[in-house]
Design an enzyme around this catalytic site. Sequence first.
Site: not given
Length: 146
Positions: A71-72, A105, A110, A117
């Site tokens: 995801i970005a 993961e 980060n 999340y």
Amino acid sequence: MTFAITPMTMEDADKAYEIEAVSFNTPWSKDTFIKTMNNPLTHAFAAKAEGEILGYGFVMIVLDEAHILNIATHPEHRKKGVGKALMGEMLDFAKGKNASFALLEVRKSNNAAIKLYENFGFVIIDERKGYYQDNNEDALIMLLNF
Ligand SMILES: CC(C)(COP(=O)(O)OP(=O)(O)OC[C@H]1O[C@@H](n2cnc3c(N)ncnc32)[C@H](O)[C@@H]1OP(=O)(O)O)[C@@H](O)C(=O)NCCC(=O)NCCS
């Protein structure tokens, strides 16, 4: 900002890959990106505003497991709710496919991603020492039961 989350098309892939390339220290190769997108087990989503790609996400569904592969958000569009919308869409999609849990993961450093999340209810269930080979960083394994 107004944007929509849609399934990613091949037309979106070049712009989405540009986001991949500037978002990670060790981005996927373009070949891996396209092959993953075309894998029948993988579902790719794009966040779009007036034809511009703001971000993307990949979820792989195998039996009742949804694996968030990637995801970005484009660096210029971060902190505007794009990542949250992409993750929400991927989780809803996975539930619609009868997945019973999601796994991912993430690099231990980060913080932005971990916070995203955790906001969805993911919890850390394991840690893999030295998982990321570029800097020997540990990975956190995070789980969300639906
Ligand atoms: C992680 C990432 C996808 C978040 O995307 P984003 O579009 O900026 O996220 P959103 O604006 O939807 O933010 C959602 C939540 O994430 C958290 N978050 C996002 N950026 C954050 C930051 N810089 N610091 C702390 N928390 C952050 C917040 O909890 C935020 O919720 P809030 O705004 O209600 O506080 C983005 O930072 C990114 O593309 N990073 C590079 C790629 C990457 O690391 N991907 C994850 C690989 S595992």
